[in-house]
Design a protein around this motif. Structure first.
Motif, mmCIF file in Angstrom:
data_model
loop_
_atom_site.group_PDB
_atom_site.id
_atom_site.type_symbol
_atom_site.label_atom_id
_atom_site.label_comp_id
_atom_site.label_asym_id
_atom_site.label_seq_id
_atom_site.Cartn_x
_atom_site.Cartn_y
_atom_site.Cartn_z
ATOM 1 N N VAL A 104 -9.572 9.757 -3.643
ATOM 2 C CA VAL A 104 -8.953 8.944 -2.588
ATOM 3 C C VAL A 104 -9.342 7.473 -2.670
ATOM 4 C CG1 VAL A 104 -8.617 10.852 -0.956
ATOM 5 C CG2 VAL A 104 -10.695 9.479 -0.845
ATOM 6 N N ARG A 162 -8.805 5.672 -4.940
ATOM 7 C CA ARG A 162 -7.723 5.029 -5.685
ATOM 8 C C ARG A 162 -6.444 4.898 -4.862
ATOM 9 N NH1 ARG A 162 -7.303 5.067 -11.618
ATOM 10 N NH2 ARG A 162 -9.414 5.119 -12.448
ATOM 11 N N LEU A 163 -6.523 5.166 -3.570
ATOM 12 C CA LEU A 163 -5.372 4.971 -2.698
ATOM 13 C C LEU A 163 -5.359 3.537 -2.196
ATOM 14 C CD1 LEU A 163 -5.349 8.246 -0.563
ATOM 15 C CD2 LEU A 163 -3.839 7.642 -2.467
ATOM 16 N N ASN A 169 -15.254 1.780 -2.457
ATOM 17 C CA ASN A 169 -14.068 2.098 -3.256
ATOM 18 C C ASN A 169 -13.881 1.072 -4.372
ATOM 19 O OD1 ASN A 169 -13.626 4.262 -1.571
ATOM 20 N ND2 ASN A 169 -11.937 3.320 -0.464
ATOM 21 N N ASN A 182 -5.240 -3.760 -3.738
ATOM 22 C CA ASN A 182 -3.958 -3.180 -4.132
ATOM 23 C C ASN A 182 -3.457 -3.783 -5.448
ATOM 24 O OD1 ASN A 182 -4.186 -1.731 -1.798
ATOM 25 N ND2 ASN A 182 -2.621 -2.874 -0.678
ATOM 26 N N ASN A 186 1.015 4.006 -3.059
ATOM 27 C CA ASN A 186 0.685 5.406 -2.791
ATOM 28 C C ASN A 186 1.865 6.344 -3.049
ATOM 29 O OD1 ASN A 186 -1.926 4.671 -2.225
ATOM 30 N ND2 ASN A 186 -1.591 4.544 -0.027
ATOM 31 N N GLU A 187 3.073 5.777 -3.130
ATOM 32 C CA GLU A 187 4.258 6.547 -3.513
ATOM 33 C C GLU A 187 4.497 6.484 -5.019
ATOM 34 O OE1 GLU A 187 7.466 4.860 -1.221
ATOM 35 O OE2 GLU A 187 6.753 5.729 0.648
ATOM 36 N N ALA A 218 0.840 -1.207 0.000
ATOM 37 C CA ALA A 218 0.000 0.000 0.000
ATOM 38 C C ALA A 218 0.872 1.252 0.000
ATOM 39 C CB ALA A 218 -0.943 0.001 1.199
ATOM 40 N N ARG A 219 1.875 1.263 0.846
ATOM 41 C CA ARG A 219 2.763 2.423 0.917
ATOM 42 C C ARG A 219 3.462 2.647 -0.424
ATOM 43 N NH1 ARG A 219 6.695 1.487 5.160
ATOM 44 N NH2 ARG A 219 4.890 1.758 6.505
#
Length: 172
Positions: free
Chosen positions: A106, A108-109, A126, A54, A30-31, A26-27
């Motif tokens: 959001v 799409r995060l 979502n 994800n 999102n980066e 996830a991190r």
């Protein structure tokens, strides 16, 4: 770290064992680091609802909309099995925040497993919003209407735009 510092509030990412695969993927997503996230997600089995979501985000980023739809269906089915925690009635502030958030991207995060456990209903919305996007990209207007119609009136900007595009697409 100073000697004698016994602060036990170390972040998960700073611990020796690091974050879970889902949290790390996830991190990374999102980066904007989809390659690394995909590599982590490929090694994970079985996939949790968060990992499936994800995975679909990576597929969408690569333009693999049909594959993303398949992953999203699996994520939705898995999220359906999670019992939502009881919620307090929405306060005026909560309603305002929801309206503001619903109009953004959001959805799409990427998310982690703890998010999924705490907010399964938001995750399902979502998932549906992203499914609407995928079907719109594929020009599958009937599916856009099928999935998007129950979401209308919630202030989801992407759903409203896709429904408008679908109406024009079906007229042609």
């Amino acid at each position: 770290m100073l000697l004698g510092n016994n602060n036990q509030t170390t972040a998960a990412s700073d611990r020796k064992d690091g974050p879970s695969g889902t949290t790390l993927s996830a991190r990374l997503i999102n980066e904007g680091r989809y390659i690394e996230a995909w590599m982590i997600l490929e090694d994970m089995r079985p996939l949790s609802p968060a990992a499936l979501f994800n995975t679909s985000l990576c597929q969408v980023h690569a333009g693999e909309y049909a594959s993303a739809i398949s992953s999203l269906r699996s994520a939705f089915d898995a999220a359906e099995r999670i019992t939502p925690k009881p919620r307090k009635p929405d306060s005026p502030l909560m309603k305002t925040l929801a309206g503001l958030q619903n109009a953004t991207g959001v959805y799409r995060l990427a998310v982690g497993d703890r998010y999924t456990e705490r907010f399964p209903d938001i995750l399902k919305e979502n998932i549906l919003r992203l499914m609407v996007d995928c079907h719109a990209e594929l020009g599958q207007w009937a599916k856009v209407f099928e999935i998007g119609t129950p979401l209308r009136g919630k202030g989801f900007a992407n759903v409203d735009a896709a429904m408008e595009k679908a109406a024009k697409g079906q007229d042609q």
